[in-house]
Design an enzyme around this catalytic site. Sequence first.
Site, PDB file in Angstrom:
ATOM      1  N   ILE A 276       0.827  -1.212   0.000  1.00 22.21           N
ATOM      2  CA  ILE A 276       0.000   0.000   0.000  1.00 22.21           C
ATOM      3  C   ILE A 276       0.861   1.262   0.000  1.00 22.21           C
ATOM      4  CG2 ILE A 276      -1.922  -1.155   1.139  1.00 22.21           C
ATOM      5  CD1 ILE A 276      -1.057   0.180   3.753  1.00 22.21           C
ATOM      6  N   ALA A 277       2.148   1.113   0.277  1.00 23.63           N
ATOM      7  CA  ALA A 277       3.062   2.263   0.264  1.00 23.63           C
ATOM      8  C   ALA A 277       4.483   1.760   0.119  1.00 23.63           C
ATOM      9  CB  ALA A 277       2.916   3.083   1.543  1.00 23.63           C
ATOM     10  N   ALA A 279       8.484   3.337   0.581  1.00 19.72           N
ATOM     11  CA  ALA A 279       9.349   4.434   0.998  1.00 19.72           C
ATOM     12  C   ALA A 279      10.775   4.141   0.555  1.00 19.72           C
ATOM     13  CB  ALA A 279       9.263   4.623   2.510  1.00 19.72           C
ATOM     14  N   GLY A 282      11.922   0.994   2.794  1.00 19.67           N
ATOM     15  CA  GLY A 282      11.087  -0.190   2.935  1.00 19.67           C
ATOM     16  C   GLY A 282       9.720   0.029   2.319  1.00 19.67           C
ATOM     17  N   GLN A 283       8.845  -0.968   2.477  1.00 19.09           N
ATOM     18  CA  GLN A 283       7.486  -0.844   1.977  1.00 19.09           C
ATOM     19  C   GLN A 283       6.525  -1.519   2.944  1.00 19.09           C
ATOM     20  OE1 GLN A 283       8.196  -2.690  -1.834  1.00 19.09           O
ATOM     21  NE2 GLN A 283       7.182  -4.593  -1.247  1.00 19.09           N
ATOM     22  N   VAL A 284       5.234  -1.234   2.766  1.00 16.52           N
ATOM     23  CA  VAL A 284       4.216  -1.640   3.735  1.00 16.52           C
ATOM     24  C   VAL A 284       3.174  -2.527   3.062  1.00 16.52           C
ATOM     25  CG1 VAL A 284       2.468  -0.834   5.359  1.00 16.52           C
ATOM     26  CG2 VAL A 284       4.570   0.486   5.042  1.00 16.52           C
ATOM     27  N   ASP A 434       9.987  13.662  10.958  1.00 18.23           N
ATOM     28  CA  ASP A 434       9.801  13.433   9.520  1.00 18.23           C
ATOM     29  C   ASP A 434       8.313  13.574   9.170  1.00 18.23           C
ATOM     30  OD1 ASP A 434      10.502  12.859   6.926  1.00 18.23           O
ATOM     31  OD2 ASP A 434      10.509  10.690   7.193  1.00 18.23           O
TER      32      ASP A 434
END
Length: 540
Positions: A276-277, A279, A282-284, A434
């Site tokens: 779903i995202a 970065a 990393g990713q989610v 952040d």
Amino acid sequence: MAAILASHSCYCCNMESINQGRTLHNLSFSSSISAHKASKFDRSTHKPPRTDKFYKFDVKMKKTESVPSKLVTNGRAVKMVPAREVMKRKTPSTNKVDVVNGSRQVVNGANLVRRKSTQSLVKTPKARDSKELPPVEELKVLPSDEGFSWANERYNSVQRSIDVWSFVLSLRVRVLFDNAKWAYMGGFTEDKQKKRRQKTASWLRECVLQLGPTFIKLGQLSSTRSDLFPSEFVDELAKLQDKVPAFSPVKARRFIESELGAPINILFKEFEDQPIAAASLGQVHRAILHNGEKVVVKVQRPGLKKLFDIDLRNLKLIAEYFQRSETLGGPTRDWIGIYEECSTILYQEIDYINEGKNADRFRRDFRNIKWVRVPLVYWDYTASKVLTLEYLPGIKINRLDMLDSRGYNRSRISSRGIEAYLIQILKTGFFHADPHPGNLAIDVDEAIIYYDFGMMGEIKSFTRERLLELFYAVYEKDAKKVIQSLTDLEALQPTGDMSSVRRSVQFFLDNLLSQTPDQQQTLAAIGEVCKDFIKKHRTM
């Protein structure tokens, strides 16, 4: 600005000092105690030393408000788990699945299926009514990282160093030509320079993507430093916050199983391959535990530590080169200090145990504030490179059209955002460092949801006191107090004649802060004045 008050207090007072209006000690207790006043001593059983002073306890109790059932999701009591306890479970002997009588499965020392009624390390929340993950609005397939050289975990360190230095030297040449007036055909104009800088900024963003996670993260950090880079660079690098390529679901599944020591179907009842995202680091992915609880699993990019080691060695040499260069502002900018700060941030962000502890601490700080939400950490499903959190969906804070379509009060949301940061900076001293739109969302009741706690800051009590003095000095529009507060904070270097500084501060207080919020240029004007002021009077 909201203040969080203790619910119970007990004071041990010297009666002689109380009569003079002074208190000797303040003792606070976390649990309730009975209110009994010490009036007499049984001298037959207890013989205190003779003294002319008499002490007694005066206990004051306040009834706390019960937490509404609506806030149970984020306001529940949680038993915190030290990182060392989590890591104890990550031993080779427990890093596998044990099957007892063909039914009980244990991963990392934690029961995943058919738990016994023993006290767990983290209180498991009740499963929500819905047994399926709700659809995510406008969920689209993220670009893949397979076309990038840095996605290959077996990259060559020599070739990587060549790629980094080629980028730096190319950027150096481009910047020189952008600033050289003789390099413009038909004569130099500011419009021509702006267009050329925009092309360079677009080229810079593409190069940063090609260079991978280290430079993507540094580009994101640079997008907030308008004091170091041209505005065209800052605007273009800001696009990196939402356009970072994702890695394949196969890599994600393999990495999770390696870190947590069990197959995906044993760890989770359901696991979504589509992230779903994504970065820079990393990713989610969304998932459902076997008890029905909806969670998100944050997976670190494979091979990240090795890539950081190579890149940061080169970046240290680059920082030293910039520090010696007068054209790059070496004498006026601490490039080595900037490198050291970025290096620390990068290594902290790839430690998900540290991020989990940060999330726990941040949630405790806001446990009594109902309009701030922080996801709960599931330590049984968390390791140094995999982080499992409570699923708290919301609308990204910069999606103004969607907020308006649902009737949300933007003024109330902005006020809550300001108040939340005042609490972090002036009261708790532990703040989210952040806060880009990808890390802030709005819940259905207009509560603010915080994500991603890898980058946090801490302010010591002395600095918080000075910042509070500065806050009130600005509110009172007192230029003299503002200058004194900035000097105490070592943000301003006092000189013999401070009259020009005082005039600049007074102009800022009188003209810009008196503008009404509906003037669109207010924030831009404040930013420009602050930037000019820092350039003239910086201590670095």
